[in-house]
Enzyme design. Sequence first.
Site, PDB file in Angstrom:
ATOM      1  N   TYR A  32       0.832  -1.210   0.000  1.00 61.11           N
ATOM      2  CA  TYR A  32       0.000   0.000   0.000  1.00 61.11           C
ATOM      3  C   TYR A  32       0.859   1.247   0.000  1.00 61.11           C
ATOM      4  O   TYR A  32       2.072   1.190   0.228  1.00 61.11           O
ATOM      5  CB  TYR A  32      -0.933   0.001   1.217  1.00 61.11           C
ATOM      6  CG  TYR A  32      -0.259   0.338   2.539  1.00 61.11           C
ATOM      7  CD1 TYR A  32       0.526  -0.592   3.207  1.00 61.11           C
ATOM      8  CD2 TYR A  32      -0.401   1.606   3.106  1.00 61.11           C
ATOM      9  CE1 TYR A  32       1.137  -0.283   4.417  1.00 61.11           C
ATOM     10  CE2 TYR A  32       0.208   1.919   4.320  1.00 61.11           C
ATOM     11  CZ  TYR A  32       0.970   0.977   4.970  1.00 61.11           C
ATOM     12  OH  TYR A  32       1.584   1.279   6.156  1.00 61.11           O
ATOM     13  N   ARG A  51       8.230   3.920  -4.795  1.00 66.93           N
ATOM     14  CA  ARG A  51       8.313   3.016  -3.635  1.00 66.93           C
ATOM     15  C   ARG A  51       7.313   1.863  -3.787  1.00 66.93           C
ATOM     16  O   ARG A  51       7.619   0.722  -3.441  1.00 66.93           O
ATOM     17  CB  ARG A  51       8.063   3.799  -2.344  1.00 66.93           C
ATOM     18  CG  ARG A  51       8.267   2.951  -1.102  1.00 66.93           C
ATOM     19  CD  ARG A  51       8.226   3.771   0.168  1.00 66.93           C
ATOM     20  NE  ARG A  51       6.910   4.341   0.422  1.00 66.93           N
ATOM     21  CZ  ARG A  51       6.624   5.171   1.418  1.00 66.93           C
ATOM     22  NH1 ARG A  51       7.581   5.534   2.264  1.00 66.93           N
ATOM     23  NH2 ARG A  51       5.418   5.650   1.587  1.00 66.93           N
ATOM     24  N   ARG A  99      -8.508 -19.762  -1.118  1.00 67.49           N
ATOM     25  CA  ARG A  99      -7.362 -19.671  -0.219  1.00 67.49           C
ATOM     26  C   ARG A  99      -6.342 -20.793  -0.437  1.00 67.49           C
ATOM     27  O   ARG A  99      -6.673 -21.974  -0.371  1.00 67.49           O
ATOM     28  CB  ARG A  99      -7.843 -19.688   1.241  1.00 67.49           C
ATOM     29  CG  ARG A  99      -6.729 -19.362   2.221  1.00 67.49           C
ATOM     30  CD  ARG A  99      -7.256 -19.287   3.653  1.00 67.49           C
ATOM     31  NE  ARG A  99      -6.195 -18.875   4.571  1.00 67.49           N
ATOM     32  CZ  ARG A  99      -5.279 -19.716   5.044  1.00 67.49           C
ATOM     33  NH1 ARG A  99      -5.301 -20.988   4.702  1.00 67.49           N
ATOM     34  NH2 ARG A  99      -4.333 -19.262   5.867  1.00 67.49           N
ATOM     35  N   HIS A 101      -1.772 -20.941  -0.046  1.00 67.07           N
ATOM     36  CA  HIS A 101      -0.589 -20.101   0.187  1.00 67.07           C
ATOM     37  C   HIS A 101       0.145 -19.758  -1.109  1.00 67.07           C
ATOM     38  O   HIS A 101       0.720 -18.692  -1.236  1.00 67.07           O
ATOM     39  CB  HIS A 101       0.388 -20.796   1.148  1.00 67.07           C
ATOM     40  CG  HIS A 101      -0.090 -20.798   2.574  1.00 67.07           C
ATOM     41  ND1 HIS A 101      -1.228 -21.447   2.978  1.00 67.07           N
ATOM     42  CD2 HIS A 101       0.421 -20.204   3.677  1.00 67.07           C
ATOM     43  CE1 HIS A 101      -1.404 -21.271   4.271  1.00 67.07           C
ATOM     44  NE2 HIS A 101      -0.424 -20.513   4.727  1.00 67.07           N
ATOM     45  N   LYS A 145       6.534  -1.769   2.000  1.00 71.17           N
ATOM     46  CA  LYS A 145       5.317  -1.214   2.603  1.00 71.17           C
ATOM     47  C   LYS A 145       4.196  -2.232   2.417  1.00 71.17           C
ATOM     48  O   LYS A 145       3.353  -2.108   1.524  1.00 71.17           O
ATOM     49  CB  LYS A 145       4.984   0.148   1.974  1.00 71.17           C
ATOM     50  CG  LYS A 145       4.169   1.049   2.899  1.00 71.17           C
ATOM     51  CD  LYS A 145       4.253   2.494   2.480  1.00 71.17           C
ATOM     52  CE  LYS A 145       3.281   3.395   3.208  1.00 71.17           C
ATOM     53  NZ  LYS A 145       3.397   3.445   4.658  1.00 71.17           N
ATOM     54  N   GLU A 177      12.680   2.983  13.746  1.00 70.79           N
ATOM     55  CA  GLU A 177      11.753   4.043  13.311  1.00 70.79           C
ATOM     56  C   GLU A 177      10.555   4.027  14.248  1.00 70.79           C
ATOM     57  O   GLU A 177      10.544   3.299  15.239  1.00 70.79           O
ATOM     58  CB  GLU A 177      11.337   3.814  11.856  1.00 70.79           C
ATOM     59  CG  GLU A 177      10.671   2.462  11.628  1.00 70.79           C
ATOM     60  CD  GLU A 177      10.328   2.185  10.167  1.00 70.79           C
ATOM     61  OE1 GLU A 177      10.180   3.124   9.378  1.00 70.79           O
ATOM     62  OE2 GLU A 177      10.182   0.999   9.835  1.00 70.79           O
ATOM     63  N   LEU A 201      11.374   1.689   6.826  1.00 70.37           N
ATOM     64  CA  LEU A 201      10.717   2.119   5.604  1.00 70.37           C
ATOM     65  C   LEU A 201      11.415   3.391   5.103  1.00 70.37           C
ATOM     66  O   LEU A 201      11.660   4.312   5.897  1.00 70.37           O
ATOM     67  CB  LEU A 201       9.244   2.440   5.893  1.00 70.37           C
ATOM     68  CG  LEU A 201       8.443   2.754   4.631  1.00 70.37           C
ATOM     69  CD1 LEU A 201       8.085   1.460   3.909  1.00 70.37           C
ATOM     70  CD2 LEU A 201       7.180   3.527   4.963  1.00 70.37           C
TER      71      LEU A 201
HETATM   72  N1  PDD Z   1       3.016   5.271   7.412  1.00 67.05           N
HETATM   73  N2  PDD Z   1       7.766   4.130   8.809  1.00 67.05           N
HETATM   74  C1  PDD Z   1       6.635   3.393   8.833  1.00 67.05           C
HETATM   75  C2  PDD Z   1       6.678   2.050   9.471  1.00 67.05           C
HETATM   76  C3  PDD Z   1       5.457   3.903   8.258  1.00 67.05           C
HETATM   77  O1  PDD Z   1       4.339   3.161   8.270  1.00 67.05           O
HETATM   78  C4  PDD Z   1       5.460   5.203   7.684  1.00 67.05           C
HETATM   79  C5  PDD Z   1       4.236   5.802   7.059  1.00 67.05           C
HETATM   80  C6  PDD Z   1       6.661   5.933   7.698  1.00 67.05           C
HETATM   81  C7  PDD Z   1       6.762   7.305   7.080  1.00 67.05           C
HETATM   82  O2  PDD Z   1       6.702   7.208   5.684  1.00 67.05           O
HETATM   83  P1  PDD Z   1       6.131   8.384   4.766  1.00 67.05           P
HETATM   84  O3  PDD Z   1       6.900   9.601   5.114  1.00 67.05           O
HETATM   85  O4  PDD Z   1       6.382   7.904   3.397  1.00 67.05           O
HETATM   86  O5  PDD Z   1       4.671   8.510   5.094  1.00 67.05           O
HETATM   87  C8  PDD Z   1       7.791   5.362   8.253  1.00 67.05           C
HETATM   88  C9  PDD Z   1       1.800   5.661   6.732  1.00 67.05           C
HETATM   89  C10 PDD Z   1       1.517   7.111   6.747  1.00 67.05           C
HETATM   90  C11 PDD Z   1       0.666   4.786   7.248  1.00 67.05           C
HETATM   91  O6  PDD Z   1       0.901   3.578   7.391  1.00 67.05           O
HETATM   92  O7  PDD Z   1      -0.433   5.276   7.465  1.00 67.05           O
END
Ligand code: PDD
Length: 279
Positions: A32, A51, A99, A101, A145, A177, A201
Amino acid sequence: MSIGYANGRFVNIHEPVIPIDERGHQFGDGIYEVIRVYNGKPFMLKEHLERLFNSAEAIKLKLDKTLEEYERLIKEAVEKSQLSDCDVYLQITRGISIRNHLFPDVPVSTTMTVRPSKKLDSQLRENGVSAIFHDDERWQNCYIKTLNLLPNILAKQSAHDQGCYEAILVRDGYITEGTSSNVFIVKNRTIYTTPLSKHILPGITRMAVKSIIESLELPLAEEKFTKDDVLASDEVFITSTTSEVLPVVAVDGKAIGTGKPGDVTKKLYAKFQQKIANL
Ligand code: PDD
């Protein structure tokens, strides 16, 4: 008005569109992006889509659109919503199939929502937020992501239950993070942030802030740092699409610096706002 999109058609946001055998729903087998739209203009859309393509490649998901097609689709959705400040959530999964895997040989499933941006409480922005430290219990590939966010959700809820905004994750003694943000600290005017690796991320806001720091010629070190470094720092801030640049003024109940948002954070937030105004 908020709107939804599912596999080729725009839908009422409340319309149920996910069949039982959809793999995002059953396995979290998908990826996503969250993209912020300011004044009708998606912020760093190309970077978000690049990304997305990297995430797709990492999980061996064959996307059915080009980057330009996603770009057009997102812009069309924003236009249809008639919202000028909104959040676009785009999700792509490995499709709809009984379903199993193993990867099915079916088209990917694409869904999207466009909703008014969640505005952060102005008090939080002005006074800063608090955070907790939390073990980073995620897998080894946090640069992707993906939809699998259970450890992030549990850590964020734990922060919330303790009256905090974010959980700062710690793996092998070092800060990785936040649960949904990247983390920066400032010590003696030098700005530190965790270097990119498979364990974090590559945040788009992190990228934007890095370019602001470089344009201001402030010292930046992409170096690992510990909980003690955080607690001994002058300033801490987090970055994300939804939080932008947000000061953190206490961690685990201990004040950071003066316990108020610091000058470097305020300056970077002001520059970030300028960047948005000039989109
Ligand atoms: N999350 N690290 C993680 C684990 C994240 O889920 C996000 C963003 C970031 C920051 O990334 P960016 O600057 O590209 O938004 C760092 C989004 C906003 C979410 O899951 O809602």
